[in-house]
Design an enzyme around this catalytic site. Structure first.
Site, PDB file in Angstrom:
ATOM      1  N   CYS A  43       0.823   0.111   0.130  1.00  0.00           N
ATOM      2  CA  CYS A  43       2.188   0.290  -0.498  1.00  0.00           C
ATOM      3  C   CYS A  43       2.819  -1.197   0.110  1.00  0.00           C
ATOM      4  CB  CYS A  43       2.833   1.360   0.070  1.00  0.00           C
ATOM      5  SG  CYS A  43       3.437   1.520   1.634  1.00  0.00           S
ATOM      6  N   ALA A  44       4.342  -1.257  -0.418  1.00  0.00           N
ATOM      7  CA  ALA A  44       5.052  -2.144  -0.154  1.00  0.00           C
ATOM      8  C   ALA A  44       5.339  -2.452   1.324  1.00  0.00           C
ATOM      9  CB  ALA A  44       6.369  -2.400  -0.916  1.00  0.00           C
TER      10      ALA A  44
END
Length: 101
Positions: free
Chosen positions: A10-11
């Site tokens: 994910c980010a």
């Protein structure tokens, strides 16, 4: 060593860490031997280190799907946005296991 290795990307790693713990609980209750972990900016290093069986991408990094698919020989899939938002670890785990085969 676990039978299945599942990597989430994910980010920033915050929400995915919560999803990892929910997936681990679901794996334990289903009797699935899996190592589940999250990565963010260190994704390439984690791929090299852990050699996962499947890579699941958070919806916020779906734009990276093509890039990962072109360089990896494992299944790469974007996590369903609703399952991600609801932190439905069981459904995400089932999808990952299905992709591994």
């Amino acid at each position: 060593m676990a039978e299945k290795t599942i990597m989430l990307c994910c980010a920033a790693g915050m929400s995915t860490s919560l999803l990892v713990s929910k997936m681990q609980k679901a794996a334990e209750s289903d009797g699935i031997d899996a190592e589940i972990f999250a990565a963010a900016a260190d994704a390439d290093a984690k791929l090299e280190e852990k050699h996962p069986d499947v890579l699941m991408l958070g919806p916020q990094v779906r734009y990276m799907e093509g890039q990962f698919k072109s360089k990896l020989s494992i299944p790469v899939e974007v996590i369903n946005m609703q399952d991600y938002g609801m932190m439905n670890g069981e459904k995400v785990l089932r999808e990952a296991v299905k992709l591994i085969g």
